[in-house]
Each structure stands twice: as structure tokens, then as C-alpha cells.
Design an enzyme around this catalytic site. Structure first.
Site, PDB file in Angstrom:
ATOM      1  N   ASP A  49       1.309  -7.737   2.124  1.00 49.00           N
ATOM      2  CA  ASP A  49       1.421  -6.285   1.932  1.00 49.00           C
ATOM      3  C   ASP A  49       2.884  -5.873   1.754  1.00 49.00           C
ATOM      4  OD1 ASP A  49       0.976  -3.588   1.832  1.00 49.00           O
ATOM      5  OD2 ASP A  49      -0.299  -3.512   3.606  1.00 49.00           O
ATOM      6  N   HIS A 104       0.821  -1.212   0.000  1.00 50.96           N
ATOM      7  CA  HIS A 104       0.000   0.000   0.000  1.00 50.96           C
ATOM      8  C   HIS A 104       0.855   1.262   0.000  1.00 50.96           C
ATOM      9  CE1 HIS A 104       0.243  -0.262   4.547  1.00 50.96           C
ATOM     10  NE2 HIS A 104       0.271   1.055   4.424  1.00 50.96           N
ATOM     11  N   SER A 137       4.060   2.365   8.208  1.00 54.02           N
ATOM     12  CA  SER A 137       3.785   1.367   7.180  1.00 54.02           C
ATOM     13  C   SER A 137       5.051   1.084   6.387  1.00 54.02           C
ATOM     14  CB  SER A 137       2.695   1.869   6.237  1.00 54.02           C
ATOM     15  OG  SER A 137       1.455   1.917   6.885  1.00 54.02           O
TER      16      SER A 137
END
Length: 729
Positions: free
Chosen positions: A222, A87, A664
Site C-alpha cells: 500500500d 489508497h 494513512s
């Protein structure tokens, strides 16, 4: 560069006790030694110098900031290979995709370095962190007003930023900590040439979609991979160049194949964006009762409109994939945070803390009362204004600027104002010089024209504008809207749909051909006649000139109250450790791999496996489908060295690390400094964590590095990329 001789240990010893060890916290790397004993107890075997050093290669040299801090990445080979979340790379991958080469949907793996594609963002390596508190605040008089204090801080910060940049060799961030009680300089080396190496199909990298977002158990792969390029001298370059070569880093993380077990040491390094752990009870109430419900409502409406059109056309789906993901992520975040804050009674807990603060103030001497006695009154006064007017500010950001063309049109309105200024000038020389500025502005718009409209779909933006203005008119009183807007709406008999029709029929800001025609023959007259430019200009001017100043006094009171309240906490609890709020500067957090209980009669294991992926699998479902070949590869159980003998392949795991947005893509690292996973999410039950850390519930969700390697090697057939890494077996 000058040789740095200050040792980390000596540096840390001069820092105040407020930076000692605590159970929660996103800690400053330069102060690592204050946490080191506890980290050793939990399982760290590296020395402080191996973790953070400004003189020698250390682990910090493998951690990179993506862009200005939208995500974190880590270097995992001696050829500048970077790993981050899917992402985090999503927008870059989307921009490199088309309906005929849909890398976002189908995945992409460069077979050679020549196949690696410019990503369009930079990465920054941390050079050093310097405590500059005394230098910044040393010139502030004890009797200085807040305005005078701010002036000194700004002046000193600018001087230090220039000094540490070493003639622009480095980028420097001056970071305020503890609401202005401390200041640090973060010095970075910025590399502008970053290229996409590979990414799994979206059905792997985003497996579970919005349904699984923020949830456990999780089965999302991810991750995405990029590479840093440098000059032939291994120096940073500002932009992409065909002459650049892969960067040789000072340090790269070994990749562990040993896996993780309950209780294992885990630390995370990265660039957490923002937390508000010192938020007052008044701030919590404002967020849960007023601000966040509005954000949820607006974002859900936008998502519904996006999804309607995305379902109808594959090209539109690709255009709005990244936009949808950005809106959806924090739509669900605000839902979860509001629920969490209320369920855990965070407002009540804050009020109890404030009551203890009041008791401490009242039990002290006159000097204490004089300094701290008005703090809660300042909060009350500030939040009276915020409670009355915050929705106008929230709606501007979420609804008015939630219409895509508005920012572009607001920029064109600035160009219109430049033409107006030109007309007032009498000097030929001044006019000529100012015309050069106008010409440069127009040229920049020409250069950005394709990018502006590449992922723009007019029917979506038009429907969004109708919905957003309907909310705006219904929910925001006329007194908190621009008078010009109210007049414009009245001109269309308060019919929002007709106003929007007129904008989209007339404006160059929503039509590439009209914009191109204007830029090829620019004129002040065309800008004055453009309804979209007029609308965006009036909204932007109101925000800057009227709405923002409404909060200036309240913001000043709140900022002062924050600084005094935190100062008081230090004095009230001199033995307690306090970590500063996240602010997109490099931090580390440490803890253990741990399971948790989300509620009565419920217990979650600390890991998920391939079995769970197959259990969730729903062919044809947008969130739970899998790419071609995945199911067969999974059922073959050909996991090689990526799973222990007799075990299923592990996919994700939990740890009690303290993270937030910006983390992230952060590396999860074991006690030996080896990569064991990538952090990518938090858990639903602890969504209040940015404001109130809950140690029994707070968990970080990470993708197991062995699942990443299996996806690259066995699923994608890109073992040449795995071979580039240093594997720790």
C-alpha cells in the site's frame, strides 16, 4: 518571517499535567518533552530538538498533510520526494488514468521528472504549534452563557488566525481540544504543486481487496509516490507551474534497510482525522443500535450496484474504482466497529466510568455539585433527541447525498435562488452587481463541467437513487422528511421508480450535454423547470432549515456535557495523562513492534513475508491476482539488500501504535529517526479503537519499507528513484 526564539522545553513546562505520558494517545508534538522519558526507555535515541523544533530543521519538517488532511505523507529525499499509501493516491491516480493508459491497473513510474504528472492536491508542512488557550478563553466571563462563550471563542479565534497567518503567508487552523477546555493554533505552509512520481499496479497496492481490508495477516503493498514542487526560490506556490522545480525540504527521512524485530521502538507521525474516546455510554448505544447499522445497510446496497456495472465494462470499472473504494472502506469499518464495541462491552465500561463520576460529584462540596451535577442529565436529554431523529440525518448524508447528482443539482438550485433574488431587486446598480455574481457562478460551472461528468455513469446513479429513496421512504417517517418531497412523491402515486425516471429524463444535472446547453444559454426558467434541480433544492433546504435545527438544543447540551465531563476527569485523576481526541492536527504516537493474540489458542506473528503473498495468489481473481512478472520475480528470491541473508522478504508488520483515519500514509519511524514502514490499516479485532483503545488488541498494520523498495527496484525497474533516497544500512 520573524525569528522564533521560544524553546520547546520552556514551552512544554508551562502546560498542565493533563498532557503527561500515557499508554495510549495521539499526542501533540509541541508537548513532546512530556513523553520523552518513556520514549527513551522504549528505544528513542534522538533529542527532543531533533524530533520537533520551531527554530531548526527537525523530523517534523519531513511530515506532510495531504490536502486538508485526508492522508499523511513523508519526505524521503532532498528533492521533495513524498511517500504515502496507495489508497491515499488512489483518487489522483484514477483521475490520471484512462482505458488506454490505465495507471491505476498497470502501475506507473516516471522515468524522468518531466514525466511526473500533476496530482491535483496540495501538501502542507507544519511551521509551529501554539497553545492559545489563555488567549481564547481569557475573555470568557465565569457567568457567560454558552452563546456568549461561543461568541468570544469565535472572535478570539478569528483574531489569532489572522495574526498567525502573517498576511496570508501561512494557513492557520485553530483546533479545539478536550471539547473546548484547550485551544491550539497550527500554522502551516501550503504547497499547491504536487506531482505523481509512481505507483505499483493495483494488484500490488490493493492486494487482498475488501476481503483483507482491516485484517491480519496482511500482504498489501500500500504505497504511492509523489513530489513537491516549489518556485525557483524554493517557495510554496498556490498551483502547478511549468517553471517550478523540485522542493528542497528542511529535512527528509533516511530510509532504513535494517528491518524491524519484536519489541523494537516505533513511532508514527501524522494527521489522525477523528476519534471519540470521551464518548458517553449514551453515544455508544446510539452508534451501535441505530446509526451504524443504517450506514452498513445503505453502503452495502450502493456497493452491490457499483459492482454489477463495474463487472460489465472496463471503462465503468475505472470510473468507479475510487468511489467504490471510499464506500467500501467505511462499510467494513462500521461493521467491525459495531461488533468490537459490543464484544468488548464498551457501553458497559462507559456506564461504570459514569457511575464513578457520579460518586465523585456527590462526594464533593456544593460548588462541585452545582457545576457537574447535571452532566449525565444533559446527556440523557440530548440523546433522547438523537435516538428519535438521528436516522433522518444519517439517511440524508448516506442515502440522499449518496446519489451522485444531488450535490451538483443542489448547487444549481442555489443558482436558481440567485435568479429569484435578482428579480426582487429594484436598483439597477444592485441588479448589475448581482448579475456579475451570477455570471461568475455560471463560469465556475462551465469550468467544472468536464470534471463533474468525467467519472459519472448515469445508469449507476439512477439505480442507486431508486434504492436510496426506497430506503428513505420506508425507514424515515413523513414527519422527518420534507413536506415538498412527500407531495412530489404523491404526485407520482408513491411510485419511486417513476419519480426517478422523470428526474433522469428531464434533468441537466444528470446529462452533460443538457448541462452544457444550459450553461451556454442560462435562464431562470430552465432551472425552475428542471425536476432534478427542484428535488435536490428541496432536500438541501429541508436539511439546512428544518432538520439541522432539530438537533441544535441537543447538540448544545451534549457539547456542554462533554466539556464539563472532561474537566471533571482532569480533577478526578490529576496524575493521569489524557490525550485529546484526534481532529486532523499533527500528532505522534509511540510504542513497539509487537505480535498479538486475537483470541483463544491464536497467536499472530508481528510480520508477514513474500511466502504469504504467493499462498494467497489466485490468478484471475479481482482481489488476489498479481501483475505480470511478479510471481517470477518473487520466486527468484532476488531480494538483494532488501532482505536479510537466509530470510524471506518481509512485507508488512505490526506495532501497538495508536492511529486512525488520516494516519494513512504516516511514516513508521525507528528510534534513530529512520523510516521503517508506512502505516495503512488497523486490525479487525480492535475496530472499536476510535472510541475505546484496547492495548492488548490494538495494532497498526504497516507495509515494510524494504518491500516498498523491492517493488520499486526489482519489480518496476525504477532504481533511479531508490537512488534518490538516503539509505540507512
Amino acid at each position: 518571517m520573524k525569528k522564533i526564539v521560544t524553546l520547546i522545553l520552556g514551552f512544554a513546562l508551562v502546560i498542565s499535567s493533563q498532557f503527561a505520558k500515557a499508554d495510549e494517545g495521539m499526542w501533540i508534538p509541541a508537548l513532546l518533552t512530556n513523553n520523552y522519558a518513556e520514549m527513551q526507555r522504549l528505544g528513542l535515541t534522538m533529542t527532543p530538538e531533533q524530533v520537533y523544533s520551531i527554530n531548526n530543521s527537525s523530523m517534523k519538517d519531513a511530515i506532510v498533510r495531504l490536502g486538508s488532511g485526508f492522508c499523511t505523507g513523508e519526505v524521503i529525499s532532498n528533492q521533495g520526494l513524498i511517500l504515502t499509501n496507495h489508497h491515499c493516491g488512489y483518487s489522483a491516480i484514477q483521475k490520471l488514468s484512462s482505458t488506454t493508459a490505465n495507471h491505476l491497473k498497470n502501475g506507473y513510474w516516471a522515468k524522468t521528472k518531466a514525466d511526473e504528472k500533476p496530482a491535483g492536491f496540495s501538501v502542507s508542512f507544519l511551521v509551529k504549534i501554539v497553545d492559545i488557550t489563555d488567549k481564547v478563553l481569557g475573555g470568557v466571563s465565569a457567568k457567560a452563557t454558552e452563546e456568549e462563550r461561543a461568541g468570544v471563542v469565535a472572535e478570539k479565534s478569528a483574531e489569532l488566525k489572522k495574526e498567525y497567518s502573517e498576511s496570508d503567508a501561512y494557513s492557520v487552523d485553530i483546533k479545539e481540544m478536550f471539547a473546548g477546555n484547550k485551544y491550539f493554533a497550527y500554522v502551516y505552509e501550503v504547497f499547491g504543486d504536487v506531482r505523481l512520481v509512481g505507483n505499483p499496479p493495483e494488484s500490488v497496492g490493493k492486494y487482498g481487496g475488501d476481503t483483507d481490508n482491516w485484517m491480519w495477516p496482511r500482504h498489501t503493498g500500500d504505497f504511492s509516490m509523489f513530489r513537491v514542487y516549489a518556485s525557483k526560490e524554493n517557495k510554496a506556490t498556490k498551483d502547478y507551474s511549468v517553471d517550478n522545480i523540485p522542493y528542497t525540504p528542511k529535512h527528509h527521512l533516511p530510509v532504513s534497510l535494517k528491518g524491524v524485530e519484536q519489541g523494537d521502538f516505533a513511532m508514527i507521525w501524522g494527521f489522525p482525522g477523528s476519534t471519540d474516546r470521551y464518548l458517553s455510554s449514551y453515544g455508544v448505544k446510539n452508534a451501535t443500535d441505530i446509526d451504524q447499522p443504517a450506514r452498513v445497510k445503505i453502503r452495502r446496497t450502493k456497493l452491490d450496484i457499483y459492482e454489477k456495472y463495474q463487472a460489465q465494462d472496463e471503462s465503468v470499472d475505472l470510473m468507479y474504482a475510487a468511489k467504490h473504494a471510499q464506500v467500501a472502506n467505511y462499510w467494513k469499518y462500521f461493521i467491525g466497529q459495531t461488533r468490537g464495541l459490543k464484544r468488548l462491552n464498551v457501553e458497559g465500561k462507559k456506564r461504570a466510568e459514569e457511575a464513578a463520576f457520579t460518586h465523585w460529584v456527590n462526594s464533593g462540596d456544593a460548588a462541585r455539585n452545582a457545576k457537574f451535577g447535571q452532566v449525565l442529565t444533559m446527556y440523557q436529554d440530548a440523546y433522547k433527541v438523537y435516538d428519535e431523529k438521528i436516522l433522518a440525518q444519517t439517511y440524508f448524508g448516506e442515502a440522499i447525498y449518496g446519489v451522485e447528482f444531488t450535490r451538483y443539482a443542489a448547487g444549481l438550485s442555489r443558482l436558481r435562488d440567485m435568479y429569484a433574488s435578482l428579480d426582487t431587486m429594484e436598483s439597477k446598480e444592485a441588479k448589475a452587481a448581482f448579475q456579475v455574481k451570477i455570471d461568475k457562478t455560471i463560469e465556475s460551472y462551465k469550468n467544472g463541467l468536464d470534471a463533474q461528468f468525467k467519472d459519472y455513469y448515469q445508469p449507476i446513479d439512477k439505480e442507486v437513487m431508486v434504492a436510496m429513496l426506497t430506503y428513505y421512504v420506508n425507514d424515515i417517517p413523513e414527519s422527518l422528511r420534507p413536506a415538498e418531497f412527500n407531495k412530489l412523491l404523491a404526485k407520482y402515486k408513491n411510485n419511486i421508480a417513476k419519480l426517478v425516471d422523470a428526474v433522469f429524463a428531464n434533468s441537466m444535472a444528470v446529462d452533460k450535454d443538457k448541462a452544457a446547453a444550459f450553461l451556454n444559454a442560462p435562464s431562470a426558467k430552465a432551472l425552475k423547470k428542471d425536476l432534478g434541480v427542484t428535488y435536490a433544492g428541496m432536500m438541501f433546504n429541508y436539511y439546512m432549515s428544518d432538520l439541522q435545527p432539530m438537533f441544535s438544543d441537543a447538540s448544545a447540551k451534549r457539547d456542554l456535557a462533554d466539556r464539563l465531563y472532561i474537566d471533571a476527569l482532569f480533577q478526578m485523576n490529576p496524575e493521569k495523562a489524557y490525550a485529546p481526541d484526534a481532529n486532523s492536527s499533527m500528532r505522534f504516537t509511540y510504542g513497539q513492534v509487537l505480535e498479538y493474540s486475537p483470541g483463544d489458542a491464536m497467536q499472530y506473528k508481528h510480520f508477514t513475508t513474500m511466502k504469504g503473498i504467493l499462498e494467497k495468489y489466485q490468478p484471475g481473481d479481482a482481489e488476489f491476482d498479481l501483475p505480470a512478472g511478479f510471481v517470477e520475480a518473487a520466486k527468484s528470491s532476488n531480494y538483494g539488500e532488501y532482505a536479510k541473508e537466509g530470510e524471506d522478504l518481509r512485507v508488512c508488520f505490526l506495532s501497538n501504535n495508536d492511529i486512525t483515519g488520516g494516519n494513512s500514509g504516516s511514516p513508521v519511524i525507528n528510534g534513530k529517526g529512520e523510516l521503517i514502514g508506512l502505516a495503512f490499516d488497523g486490525n479487525w479485532e480492535a475496530m472499536s479503537g476510535d472510541i475505546a483503545f484496547e492495548p492488548e488488541l490494538q495494532r497498526t498494520i504497516s507495509v515494510d519499507i524494504r518491500y516498498v523498495l523491492w517493488c520499486i527496484d526489482k519489480l518496476a525497474g525504477a532504481k533511479h528513484i531508490v537512488d534518490e533516497m538516503t539509505l540507512a544500512r
